[in-house]
Design a protein around this motif. Structure first.
Motif, short mmCIF file in Angstrom:
data_model
loop_
_atom_site.label_atom_id
_atom_site.label_comp_id
_atom_site.label_asym_id
_atom_site.label_seq_id
_atom_site.Cartn_x
_atom_site.Cartn_y
_atom_site.Cartn_z
N GLN A 745 3.59 1.86 2.86
CA GLN A 745 2.63 0.76 2.83
C GLN A 745 1.46 1.09 1.92
O GLN A 745 0.96 0.23 1.20
CB GLN A 745 2.14 0.53 4.26
CG GLN A 745 1.37 -0.75 4.41
CD GLN A 745 0.28 -0.60 5.41
OE1 GLN A 745 0.36 0.26 6.29
NE2 GLN A 745 -0.74 -1.42 5.30
N GLU A 746 1.10 2.37 1.93
CA GLU A 746 0.02 2.80 1.07
C GLU A 746 0.41 2.62 -0.39
O GLU A 746 -0.39 2.18 -1.22
CB GLU A 746 -0.28 4.26 1.37
CG GLU A 746 -1.57 4.76 0.78
CD GLU A 746 -1.78 6.21 1.13
OE1 GLU A 746 -1.60 6.55 2.32
OE2 GLU A 746 -2.11 7.00 0.24
N THR A 749 0.01 -0.91 -1.30
CA THR A 749 -1.38 -1.23 -1.58
C THR A 749 -1.75 -0.79 -2.99
O THR A 749 -2.32 -1.54 -3.77
CB THR A 749 -2.30 -0.47 -0.60
OG1 THR A 749 -1.82 -0.65 0.70
CG2 THR A 749 -3.72 -0.97 -0.71
N LEU A 750 -1.41 0.47 -3.26
CA LEU A 750 -1.76 1.00 -4.58
C LEU A 750 -1.15 0.15 -5.67
O LEU A 750 -1.79 -0.14 -6.68
CB LEU A 750 -1.26 2.45 -4.69
CG LEU A 750 -2.07 3.47 -3.90
CD1 LEU A 750 -1.35 4.81 -3.86
CD2 LEU A 750 -3.45 3.63 -4.51
N GLN A 751 0.10 -0.28 -5.45
CA GLN A 751 0.73 -1.10 -6.47
C GLN A 751 0.07 -2.46 -6.57
O GLN A 751 -0.08 -3.02 -7.66
CB GLN A 751 2.22 -1.25 -6.16
CG GLN A 751 3.01 -0.01 -6.56
CD GLN A 751 4.45 -0.10 -6.14
OE1 GLN A 751 4.74 -0.41 -4.98
NE2 GLN A 751 5.35 0.17 -7.06
N SER A 752 -0.37 -2.99 -5.43
CA SER A 752 -0.96 -4.33 -5.48
C SER A 752 -2.33 -4.29 -6.17
O SER A 752 -2.75 -5.27 -6.77
CB SER A 752 -1.08 -4.93 -4.08
OG SER A 752 -2.01 -4.20 -3.33
N ILE A 753 -3.01 -3.16 -6.08
CA ILE A 753 -4.28 -3.11 -6.80
C ILE A 753 -4.09 -2.57 -8.20
O ILE A 753 -5.05 -2.24 -8.89
CB ILE A 753 -5.36 -2.30 -6.06
CG1 ILE A 753 -4.95 -0.82 -5.95
CG2 ILE A 753 -5.66 -2.89 -4.70
CD1 ILE A 753 -6.09 0.05 -5.49
N GLY A 754 -2.83 -2.42 -8.62
CA GLY A 754 -2.61 -2.17 -10.04
C GLY A 754 -2.08 -0.81 -10.42
O GLY A 754 -2.17 -0.42 -11.57
N MET A 755 -1.53 -0.07 -9.49
CA MET A 755 -0.92 1.20 -9.88
C MET A 755 0.49 0.89 -10.38
O MET A 755 1.26 0.24 -9.68
CB MET A 755 -0.87 2.15 -8.70
CG MET A 755 -0.42 3.55 -9.06
SD MET A 755 -0.31 4.58 -7.60
CE MET A 755 -1.57 5.79 -7.92
N ILE A 837 7.04 -5.25 -2.97
CA ILE A 837 5.70 -4.95 -2.49
C ILE A 837 5.37 -5.78 -1.26
O ILE A 837 4.82 -5.29 -0.28
CB ILE A 837 4.66 -5.23 -3.59
CG1 ILE A 837 5.01 -4.40 -4.83
CG2 ILE A 837 3.26 -4.89 -3.11
CD1 ILE A 837 4.16 -4.77 -6.03
N VAL A 838 5.74 -7.07 -1.34
CA VAL A 838 5.41 -7.98 -0.24
C VAL A 838 6.05 -7.51 1.05
O VAL A 838 5.39 -7.45 2.10
CB VAL A 838 5.87 -9.40 -0.59
CG1 VAL A 838 5.62 -10.32 0.58
CG2 VAL A 838 5.16 -9.89 -1.83
N LEU A 841 4.30 -4.46 2.30
CA LEU A 841 3.00 -4.79 2.87
C LEU A 841 3.19 -5.40 4.25
O LEU A 841 2.45 -5.12 5.18
CB LEU A 841 2.26 -5.78 1.97
CG LEU A 841 1.55 -5.19 0.75
CD1 LEU A 841 1.02 -6.30 -0.12
CD2 LEU A 841 0.42 -4.27 1.19
N ARG A 842 4.19 -6.24 4.35
CA ARG A 842 4.45 -6.92 5.62
C ARG A 842 4.84 -5.95 6.72
O ARG A 842 4.42 -6.06 7.84
CB ARG A 842 5.60 -7.91 5.43
CG ARG A 842 5.07 -9.26 5.07
CD ARG A 842 5.83 -10.36 5.77
NE ARG A 842 5.43 -11.60 5.15
CZ ARG A 842 6.16 -12.21 4.22
NH1 ARG A 842 7.33 -11.71 3.89
NH2 ARG A 842 5.74 -13.30 3.68
N ALA A 844 3.98 -3.34 7.49
CA ALA A 844 2.89 -2.65 8.13
C ALA A 844 2.20 -3.52 9.17
O ALA A 844 1.51 -3.03 10.04
CB ALA A 844 1.87 -2.22 7.09
N GLU A 845 2.38 -4.83 9.03
CA GLU A 845 1.61 -5.71 9.91
C GLU A 845 2.24 -5.89 11.28
O GLU A 845 3.33 -5.45 11.53
CB GLU A 845 1.44 -7.07 9.23
CG GLU A 845 0.37 -7.00 8.15
CD GLU A 845 0.49 -8.13 7.14
OE1 GLU A 845 1.14 -9.15 7.45
OE2 GLU A 845 -0.06 -7.97 6.04
#
Lengths: 845, 225
Positions: A745-746, A749-755, A837-838, A841-842, A844-845
């Motif tokens: 999940q981390e 996140t990193l990928q969603s903010i551009g890694m 990614i989606v 991310l999911r 984790a929720e």
């Protein structure tokens, strides 16, 4: 109180949660089986070597009977055989004094009758044919047949010359069977049938008590209930059957116990036990490192599950049982796998262990003893239980509320709150920070990888510390030493096994020959006058003690090593001086306590000039000498098989004038460097064809022995470190896999903010490389430490070793490690990836 | 000027009879500097829409145009780079990197892009969000509201064309939620930042300039200003 049967629920829970953890299970099974494999390899090597050594000594002793009674008559045998202490008794009868066929001059052959028990105890297993039945049927071992030139074929004819009552009788026999000669047993055996005994009964009446002729005497091989106190049991059998242990009594029975049983406890000396215990601890520890890690990780991942179980009322003990049960179920698969592969690896390593012992030629026996499997299995399971103890405790102690918040490498385990830096976003720094999330696990993995490297380095340190020059100088003074084959068996006695002049001449004629010198000696040639009578040496009729002297020609004489006094060749040539030999220990330190005389002391040597049978009739010559100095007795300038009160060295000319019949014991010589190989070839051929009784020792042979020794250490150390290495890599892969899975999940996140993917992979590679770097640092530290505190003292213990600090094996595996550090994270990442990614991310929720 | 536009955006999961139309022809326009809330019940397709807008997922048909660029035409790696330059994300569960401190978390997208952060701009963000005393703390040492403020700062740091916030107050109590929303609104005004948030909370949505309501993958109100 109501006792609830919860075992069924526990069983269900264990099995079901086992099914949830497929990846962990595979890794755990591999880990457990590798651990079991290591244990089995160790035990197989240990027990296999022991077994092979014991069997080899037994075969040298001629069988695995517990004791032998010799020179019995038939009546005596009948009398003894029913003694209650005897479990089994073999009847063996010698049928002639000597087999006198000239083919047996090098290797004696004996002519016997053995009953079935005797053949069993003597390891006689026919390759072909049947046991002799008719009076003219015999079975013979293969080497004896080859010496006689008889084909290994049932029905072949052979003719034996037998010494019976001092007369040579020739008899013809038919070969009814043969067996493969045992290389460690240096006597040929020919067995006749029971009918032969009946046919020639009159010549087999024992006259041993009158003239010591063994013909017709019976040897009884005894087997007791167990091998404890063999001498006591043998004595009891003799006395309780009405015979005597007193040599002078007419009822005296000559007997001895099998010395191979006496020497069986050799394996249990302290050093061996310590080495074994250390090895076992090392394996247990290695196993612990990985199994613990695997279970700890999986417990962390399932901590919510255990919290849930606790919420609904599962007790701590029950949770512990669930985890232990899972571990044992996995062992059920892993342990047998390891036992099987370990046995075969161990078995293939035993030859390397045995390679350099006296038993090199012995056939190897590594039977799949149940003990190997019981011990290794037990150790493996114990390791598993120890390893799962703490993870079980963690799972059972978790509070239901905490468990929900528990996440691996997350909030709580960080243990610090501040981080004074502003550039942590750089890949290398971020990777390093990631590794410190679970410092303990990182340390375990690094340690587990380092272990194998340290072992590897230690093995190489030991093998590199073996000093070829030291080893060579111990066995070789000169390039070559030639002598009768018996000399190299440490069985040189005198003119019977002298080195022939023809051999020496042939060598001198070879191209490249530079210089050579004879060494003369012989047993029972000289005696020395001494007042010292309580040394355990039997004095002769005149009260003199046996002495051995070596007469050396110039080359060996000049190579003598002076300990004290002087080595003045002119003085020696004056015939008034002599050098006393002093044994040296393996490290070449003289053992002065064995020197008999001081420098400057006068001694008197006598020589027999007649036959040994009428000692007082012998002409008797005396020579007085002054001890000029002490020199070292070395393997290259000694070798007479006789007990001697004192040993002396003199120039060859002086020696020859001293004794009636000088005998060449050996001949040492040097060749020019470019002819070493051709001389080696010549000697090999010559001793095979021209004079098969002769033999030689060369630097090359010794060098090969030495190389073999080195290989042994490297192969065994290398194999063990390879297995340890596999465990380390598995541990590394497991840690990497877990850290990637838990950080999914981390990563999202990193990928969603551009890694980018590339950046993410770079970070993972950095993590892998940090593991590698840590491993290198750790193994250099530990390796140096090990080298200094283990390998160095060990090298000092071995005379042919001079300690050499090396660390290059670690750097040699550096490229492999680096590749692993790069490839492993990438492979694991790409295997674990695939979700978008989606989705990540999911999840984790 | 429009910073974000979608044309007939569709996302269909599955196919044939079991096909689910998560988004069914969304036509949306967001002006530069606008603060938009997308509201809808769970399963209405609002999260899917946000993922499409952020380029985290690809539409089945239709286009997403951000700052004049059709992002559905970009390759994965190009999209990632576009995302880190033009978009900021704020998630419900903050999604901070646990091993980096507040300051490092905030500048991470800039550093990933290999650029130097604009110090004075950063200190303005940090001051606005009240994080100036927490710069060197690790996320584990912060409360939920503080963590979400770090996430907002991270989204603002790279001066993106648009910030997408997915239930940013979903894990916060109501007082903190209002604080955080207030900060988002202030940020949008102070930094002239376009912000699109997703929520199911009417009260939160009221703070936005415009509310777009989604039901069953279709926009039912708030089309265009």
């Amino acid at each position: 109180m109501i006792h609830i049967k919860s075992s069924k629920a526990i069983k269900n829970l264990s099995i079901n949660s086992l099914k949830m953890n497929k990846t962990r299970n595979i890794i755990a099974i591999i880990a457990i089986s590798l651990t079991a494999l290591l244990f089995t390899t160790l035990f197989t090597m240990g027990l296999g070597t022991m077994e092979s050594l014991q069997r080899a000594t037994m075969r040298q002793a001629g069988g695995d009977g517990h004791a032998t009674l010799k020179y019995l008559t038939d009546e005596e045998f009948e009398h003894i055989k029913s003694h209650p202490l005897i479990k089994e008794i073999a009847y063996e009868r010698i049928l002639c004094k000597k087999v006198t066929n000239p083919e047996f001059s090098k290797r004696h052959a004996e002519f016997w009758y053995y009953d079935d028990i005797g053949m069993n105890l003597g390891f006689i297993e026919l390759e072909d044919g049947h046991k002799p039945a008719a009076y003219n049927e015999v079975i013979v071992d293969s080497t004896t047949l080859q010496l006689l030139g008889v084909p290994l074929k049932v029905g072949a004819q052979l003719s034996l010359k037998l010494d019976i009552d001092g007369k040579e009788v020739q008899r013809d026999f038919i070969l009814s069977g043969w067996w493969k000669s045992d290389p460690v047993f240096n006597v040929g055996l020919i067995f006749a049938s029971k009918t032969y005994i009946d046919t020639y009964a009159d010549e087999l009446n024992s006259t041993y008590k009158q003239d010591y002729d063994p013909t017709g005497t019976v040897s009884a091989i005894l087997l007791f209930g167990n091998s404890l106190d063999l001498q006591g049991k043998l004595n009891k059998v003799i006395t309780e059957s009405g015979y005597s242990l007193d040599k002078t009594s007419p009822d005296y029975l000559d007997g001895n116990v099998n010395w191979s049983y006496l020497s069986t406890n050799f394996i249990l000396d302290t050093g061996t036990v310590l080495a074994l215990v250390a090895a076992l601890l090392l394996v247990t520890f290695t196993g612990y490192l990985i199994i613990y890690n695997i279970f700890q990780i999986s417990v962390m991942r399932d901590i919510r599950f255990y919290g849930l179980l606790k919420t609904i009322g599962t007790s701590s003990g029950q949770i512990r049982r669930i985890i232990r049960r899972q571990a044992l179920l996995l062992s059920l698969l892993g342990v047998p796998l390891g036992l099987l592969t370990g046995f075969f690896i161990g078995k293939s390593l035993v030859p390397f262990l045995m390679n350099n012992s006296v038993y090199a030629k012995a056939e190897l026996h590594v039977s799949p003893s149940p003990w190997i499997f019981i011990c290794s299995g037990l150790f493996a399971v114990i390791t598993v239980i120890i390893s799962t103890y703490r993870p079980g405790k963690i799972a059972s102690n978790v509070s239901p509320i905490e468990a929900v918040r528990y996440s691996d490498g997350g909030v709580k385990s960080l243990g610090r709150h501040m981080k004074k830096s502003a550039n942590g976003g750089k890949m290398p720094l971020m990777a390093r920070a990631n590794l410190s999330r679970n410092k303990k696990r990182t340390a375990l993995v690094v340690f587990s990888l380092s272990l194998s490297l340290v072992l590897l380095n230690t093995a190489f340190t030991l093998s590199q510390s073996m000093d070829m020059n030291r080893y060579l100088s111990h066995f070789n003074d000169t390039d070559f030493l030639i002598a009768h084959a018996d000399y190299f068996q440490e069985d040189f006695t005198g003119s019977d096994n002298a080195t022939t002049e023809s051999y020496i001449q042939a060598v001198e004629e070879q191209p490249g020959f530079e210089e050579g010198g004879r060494l003369y000696s012989g047993s029972n040639v000289l005696t020395i006058e001494s007042n010292n009578t309580n040394e355990g040496y039997e004095a002769d009729a005149r009260g003199n003690l046996p002495a051995v002297a070596f007469g050396l020609e110039d080359l060996p004489l000049h190579r003598l090593q002076l300990i004290d006094g002087e080595l003045d060749f002119n003085k020696l040539a004056s015939k008034r001086y002599i050098l006393e030999g002093v044994p040296v220990d393996d490290n070449n330190n003289p053992e002065m306590e064995y020197s008999r005389f001081h420098v400057g002391e006068k001694i008197t040597l006598h020589n027999y000039m007649g036959t040994i049978h009428d000692p007082l009739d012998q002409k008797y010559a005396s020579n007085e000498f002054t001890v000029l100095g002490h020199v070292s007795i070395k393997a290259t300038n000694s070798g007479t098989a006789a007990a001697a009160y004192a040993t002396f060295y003199l120039p060859a000319d002086l020696y020859k004038s001293l004794v009636q019949q000088p005998v060449v014991m050996s001949y040492a010589f040097n060749v020019s460097a470019d002819h070493e190989a051709s001389m080696e070839n010549f000697l090999k051929q010559y001793t095979e064809i021209a004079e098969p009784m002769m033999h030689y020792k060369s630097k090359l042979i010794v060098r090969n022995e030495f190389k073999g020794l080195q290989t042994t250490v490297v192969v065994i150390g290398g194999t063990l470190s390879l297995i340890l290495g596999l465990i380390g890599i598995l541990n590394f892969a497991n840690a990497m896999l877990t850290s990637i899975l838990t950080r999914r999940q981390e990563f999202a996140t990193l990928q969603s903010i551009g890694m980018t993917n590339k950046q993410l992979k770079t970070m993972l590679i950095y993590e892998g490389l940090y593991f590698v770097a840590g491993t290198i640092v750790c193994s250099i530290l530990l390796g140096s430490l090990f080298s200094l505190i283990i390998a160095r003292p060990l090298s000092h213990l071995m005379w042919f070793m001079s300690y050499n600090f090396i660390i290059w094996p670690l750097f040699a595996v550096l490229p492999i490690l680096t590749v692993l550090g790069v490839v492993l994270p990438l492979v694991i990442y790409s295997l674990s990836g695939g979700k978008s990614i989606v989705e990540q991310l999911r999840s984790a929720e | 000027m429009q910073i974000l536009e979608t044309t007939n955006l569709k996302k269909i999961y599955g196919s044939g009879e079991t096909a689910v139309h998560a988004l069914d022809g969304i036509n949306l326009k967001v002006e530069n500097g606008e603060f938009v809330a997308i509201i809808g019940t769970s399963g209405s397709g609002k999260s899917t829409l946000l993922h499409m807008l952020g380029g985290l997922d690809r539409p089945s048909s239709g286009e997403v145009i951000v700052d004049g660029k059709n992002i559905s035409s970009l390759k994965d790696e190009e999209l990632t780079i576009f995302r880190r330059r033009k978009m900021g994300f704020v998630f419900q569960n903050y999604n901070l990197v646990p091993v980096l401190n507040v300051c490092e978390n905030i500048v991470l997208p800039i550093e990933l892009d290999g650029k130097q952060p604009d110090k004075s701009y950063l200190s303005r963000i940090v001051n606005t969000l009240g994080l100036d005393h927490k710069l060197y703390d690790l996320p584990s040492n912060l409360s939920g509201g503080q963590q979400q403020r770090v996430a907002i700062a991270r989204a603002l740091a790279s001066k993106p064309a648009i910030i997408l916030a997915d239930e940013p107050t979903g894990n916060l109590d109501s007082k903190t939620s209002l604080d955080v929303m207030g900060l988002i609104k202030v940020s949008s005004q102070q930094f002239r930042q376009t912000i699109v948030i997703i929520t199911h909370n009417e009260e939160i949505a009221q703070m936005a300039d415009r509310i777009i309501r989604i039901e069953d993958g279709k926009m039912v109100s708030g089309e265009n200003r």
